[in-house]
Design a protein around this motif. Structure first.
Motif, PDB file in Angstrom:
ATOM      1  N   ALA A 319      34.978 -43.893 -17.728  1.00  0.00           N
ATOM      2  CA  ALA A 319      35.805 -42.850 -17.124  1.00  0.00           C
ATOM      3  C   ALA A 319      35.379 -42.540 -15.698  1.00  0.00           C
ATOM      4  N   LEU A 320      34.079 -42.472 -15.479  1.00  0.00           N
ATOM      5  CA  LEU A 320      33.594 -42.053 -14.170  1.00  0.00           C
ATOM      6  C   LEU A 320      33.750 -43.127 -13.104  1.00  0.00           C
ATOM      7  N   VAL A 321      33.847 -44.399 -13.516  1.00  0.00           N
ATOM      8  CA  VAL A 321      34.073 -45.470 -12.523  1.00  0.00           C
ATOM      9  C   VAL A 321      35.554 -45.810 -12.406  1.00  0.00           C
ATOM     10  N   SER A 322      36.382 -45.141 -13.180  1.00  0.00           N
ATOM     11  CA  SER A 322      37.819 -45.417 -13.158  1.00  0.00           C
ATOM     12  C   SER A 322      38.443 -44.938 -11.851  1.00  0.00           C
ATOM     13  N   GLN A 323      39.537 -45.610 -11.449  1.00  0.00           N
ATOM     14  CA  GLN A 323      40.281 -45.215 -10.263  1.00  0.00           C
ATOM     15  C   GLN A 323      41.299 -44.120 -10.576  1.00  0.00           C
ATOM     16  N   ASN A 325      42.380 -40.524 -11.559  1.00  0.00           N
ATOM     17  CA  ASN A 325      41.801 -39.180 -11.514  1.00  0.00           C
ATOM     18  C   ASN A 325      41.842 -38.503 -12.880  1.00  0.00           C
ATOM     19  N   ARG A 326      42.916 -38.764 -13.646  1.00  0.00           N
ATOM     20  CA  ARG A 326      43.032 -38.159 -14.969  1.00  0.00           C
ATOM     21  C   ARG A 326      41.907 -38.629 -15.882  1.00  0.00           C
ATOM     22  N   PHE A 327      41.614 -39.927 -15.817  1.00  0.00           N
ATOM     23  CA  PHE A 327      40.539 -40.488 -16.635  1.00  0.00           C
ATOM     24  C   PHE A 327      39.188 -39.925 -16.192  1.00  0.00           C
ATOM     25  N   LYS A 328      39.012 -39.726 -14.879  1.00  0.00           N
ATOM     26  CA  LYS A 328      37.768 -39.152 -14.377  1.00  0.00           C
ATOM     27  C   LYS A 328      37.588 -37.715 -14.873  1.00  0.00           C
ATOM     28  N   LEU A 329      38.669 -36.954 -14.875  1.00  0.00           N
ATOM     29  CA  LEU A 329      38.594 -35.580 -15.381  1.00  0.00           C
ATOM     30  C   LEU A 329      38.226 -35.548 -16.860  1.00  0.00           C
ATOM     31  N   GLN A 330      38.774 -36.508 -17.600  1.00  0.00           N
ATOM     32  CA  GLN A 330      38.408 -36.608 -19.016  1.00  0.00           C
ATOM     33  C   GLN A 330      36.917 -36.921 -19.160  1.00  0.00           C
ATOM     34  N   GLY A 331      36.418 -37.803 -18.275  1.00  0.00           N
ATOM     35  CA  GLY A 331      34.997 -38.113 -18.295  1.00  0.00           C
ATOM     36  C   GLY A 331      34.143 -36.900 -17.985  1.00  0.00           C
ATOM     37  N   VAL A 332      34.568 -36.074 -17.026  1.00  0.00           N
ATOM     38  CA  VAL A 332      33.835 -34.846 -16.705  1.00  0.00           C
ATOM     39  C   VAL A 332      33.830 -33.908 -17.909  1.00  0.00           C
ATOM     40  N   ALA A 333      34.982 -33.791 -18.584  1.00  0.00           N
ATOM     41  CA  ALA A 333      35.076 -32.921 -19.759  1.00  0.00           C
ATOM     42  C   ALA A 333      34.122 -33.377 -20.851  1.00  0.00           C
ATOM     43  N   PHE A 334      34.067 -34.697 -21.084  1.00  0.00           N
ATOM     44  CA  PHE A 334      33.167 -35.198 -22.127  1.00  0.00           C
ATOM     45  C   PHE A 334      31.711 -35.121 -21.683  1.00  0.00           C
ATOM     46  N   GLY A 335      31.479 -35.203 -20.379  1.00  0.00           N
ATOM     47  CA  GLY A 335      30.127 -34.994 -19.877  1.00  0.00           C
ATOM     48  C   GLY A 335      29.642 -33.583 -20.167  1.00  0.00           C
ATOM     49  N   LEU A 336      30.554 -32.612 -20.010  1.00  0.00           N
ATOM     50  CA  LEU A 336      30.211 -31.228 -20.340  1.00  0.00           C
ATOM     51  C   LEU A 336      29.966 -31.065 -21.837  1.00  0.00           C
ATOM     52  N   LEU A 337      30.753 -31.789 -22.653  1.00  0.00           N
ATOM     53  CA  LEU A 337      30.547 -31.744 -24.104  1.00  0.00           C
ATOM     54  C   LEU A 337      29.175 -32.298 -24.475  1.00  0.00           C
ATOM     55  N   VAL A 338      28.794 -33.410 -23.844  1.00  0.00           N
ATOM     56  CA  VAL A 338      27.469 -33.986 -24.107  1.00  0.00           C
ATOM     57  C   VAL A 338      26.378 -33.007 -23.690  1.00  0.00           C
ATOM     58  N   PHE A 339      26.587 -32.350 -22.547  1.00  0.00           N
ATOM     59  CA  PHE A 339      25.602 -31.359 -22.089  1.00  0.00           C
ATOM     60  C   PHE A 339      25.496 -30.211 -23.084  1.00  0.00           C
TER      61      PHE A 339
END
Length: 497
Positions: A319-323, A325-339
């Motif tokens: 997600a974070l290396v994706s071009q 933006n929607r996929f990147k936002l999903q990656g940020v959301a799951f990063g917060l979940l992992v945190f």
């Protein structure tokens, strides 16, 4: 990954389950071992394949050596199986390692007290074969899948049963009906061949135990083992929230992270394990204890955090290396979940605490002759009492059998689920000064620790006559007793009856 397991689990002393599951292998080749013990004289072998494989090593190694070498061997096997599975899933090495660490911090399970990495016992070997079966399943090697499922069942019936059922559902869902029926017979034959020893052992155990009624199941599941069987005991609000959160997250991530065929198989496999929560809860609600005894909650809470942990770091990388933006936002959301979950699991402090504990435990083991006063007393008992002695021993102390090699009238840790459980319960009450139990599971230990040291001379004489006890091993100095004190240390006292 192996170093993480060593830090988390490799202690220089017995794990709790090893103190009972390493007894039968020794009894196979030494019938005199604990031959006067009420619990063990019935000779019901619940993990016969494991016992047969371990038994030869009892001729050349002591129990602790078997436990420690066994852990290292089985953990290495499990990690190799997990690495093979991670390769099939396309995980990079750091994703697999981080996911594995995250899963260990979750205590390997979200409910029902199951685990894979902790001690050396039959179910650990069963999980190795189940991991191999899942790997072969994802690669459409169905005969090898069936062989490994059968081996898992032979080492541990319940792990193999539920895992094999989930694999079967995955097989049926991954092919057309006509094709699946035509291709089923070869894997089925392979499964039946390798599962036969485990099924045969289970049938023998059932024949030996006979019919089990509601009261007998209830004593097992609601008094001694509610942490495995009773959802009202182990399903807290926090557990339910984590299960629902991880379920939603993993079923959302899997189709976006893996190839369609792999994703479908993982979803069906995990769904099958989790969906049995529903009949399990129904069995609890309507008191169908024969089904509840099959542990329908066992595998789902293990594989849910495992697949979440292995998937989430790959998803984050993608997600974070994706071009997009929607996929990147999903990656940020799951990063917060992992945190958030990592905070719940106390992951960083867990690593520091486990490392400090590992160093402390091994330093003490290498510099001191005995780990504690109980171990010192047990060594004296083994060296200075007859082999046919029967002890009134602390029922909460699970190490008594394996450290003293002496019989005791009963232990809260272990019994067989059959009609004899009424006798076990009567013995437990006798050790509790005939006081009714107010708690369940390990919480009963506090009641034992208060009542057991206060057993009267008359109660001890009754147990001597009824159970043939010859010694009273206790945690309090009792000058009021009419029996001679023959051994003491700072914490334990031994009276000859």
């Amino acid at each position: 990954m192996f170093m993480l397991v060593m830090l988390f689990c490799f202690k220089p002393h017995f794990a709790e389950n090893e103190t009972v599951y390493l007894i039968n292998p020794r009894r196979l080749l030494n019938p005199r071992y604990l031959s006067h013990d009420w619990t063990w004289i019935r000779g019901a072998y619940t993990h016969l394949v494991f016992d047969l494989l371990v038994a030869p090593f009892t001729l050349i190694m002591n129990d602790l050596m078997i436990a420690m070498f066994g852990r290292i061997l089985v953990w290495a096997m499990l990690i190799s199986a997990l690495l093979s599975l991670a390769k099939t899933l396309g995980l990079k090495w750091w994703e697999a390692t981080l996911g594995f660490f995250f899963w260990l911090c979750s205590r390997q399970c979200l409910a029902a007290g199951e685990w894979i990495f902790h001690s050396f016992e039959a179910k650990c070997v069963a999980y190795f074969f189940l991991f191999r079966a899942i790997d072969h399943m994802l690669n459409d090697r169905w005969i090898k899948t069936a062989l490994n499922c059968g081996l898992a069942l032979s080492f541990h019936f319940l792990v193999g049963f539920w895992g094999s059922f989930a694999v079967l559902m995955t097989f049926l869902a991954s092919q057309t009906y006509r094709k699946s029926m035509g291709d089923l017979y070869k894997p089925l034959i392979a499964f039946l061949v390798t599962a036969f020893p485990g099924a045969f052992t289970a049938i023998l155990y059932k024949l030996k135990s006979g019919p089990v009624n509601y009261q007998e199941y209830a004593l097992t599941m609601f008094l001694q083992g509610p942490h495995h069987f009773d959802p009202s005991y182990f399903l807290t609000t926090a557990n339910c929230f984590q299960i629902l959160l991880c379920s939603a997250a993993v079923f959302w991530m899997i189709p976006k992270t893996y190839q369609p065929d792999t994703a479908k198989k993982l979803i069906v496999f995990l769904s099958t394990l989790l969906i049995f929560f529903i009949p399990g809860l129904a069995a609890y609600k309507f008191s169908v204890l024969s089904f509840l005894y099959l542990s329908p909650f066992r595998l789902g809470p293990v594989f849910l955090p495992l697949l979440f942990s292995l998937t989430v770091f790959k998803f984050l990388r993608m997600a974070l290396v994706s071009q997009q933006n929607r996929f990147k936002l999903q990656g940020v959301a799951f990063g917060l979940l992992v945190f958030f979950l990592g905070t719940q699991y106390q992951a960083p402090s867990n690593l520091l605490r486990r490392t400090a504990g590992f160093v402390f435990d091994w330093r003490n083991a290498l510099t001191e002759k005995y780990a504690d006063d109980f171990e010192e007393a047990a060594a004296w008992i083994q060296a200075n009492t007859p082999e046919d002695s029967i002890f009134i021993a602390p029922p909460w102390e699970y190490r008594f059998w394996i450290l003293t090699h002496r019989a005791q009238i009963a232990s809260f840790k272990y019994f067989f689920v059959d009609r004899s459980i009424h006798e076990w319960y009567a013995r437990m009450k006798a050790l509790n000064r005939d006081m009714p139990f107010k708690n369940r599971s390990a919480r009963i230990h506090s009641e034992f620790k208060y009542n057991y040291p206060l057993l009267t001379t008359l109660q001890l004489k009754d147990m001597k006559e009824q159970y043939g006890a010859t010694y009273y091993f206790t945690t309090t100095l009792r000058p009021d007793l009419l029996f001679p004190l023959i051994y003491k240390n700072k914490s334990f006292f031994l009276y000859h009856l």
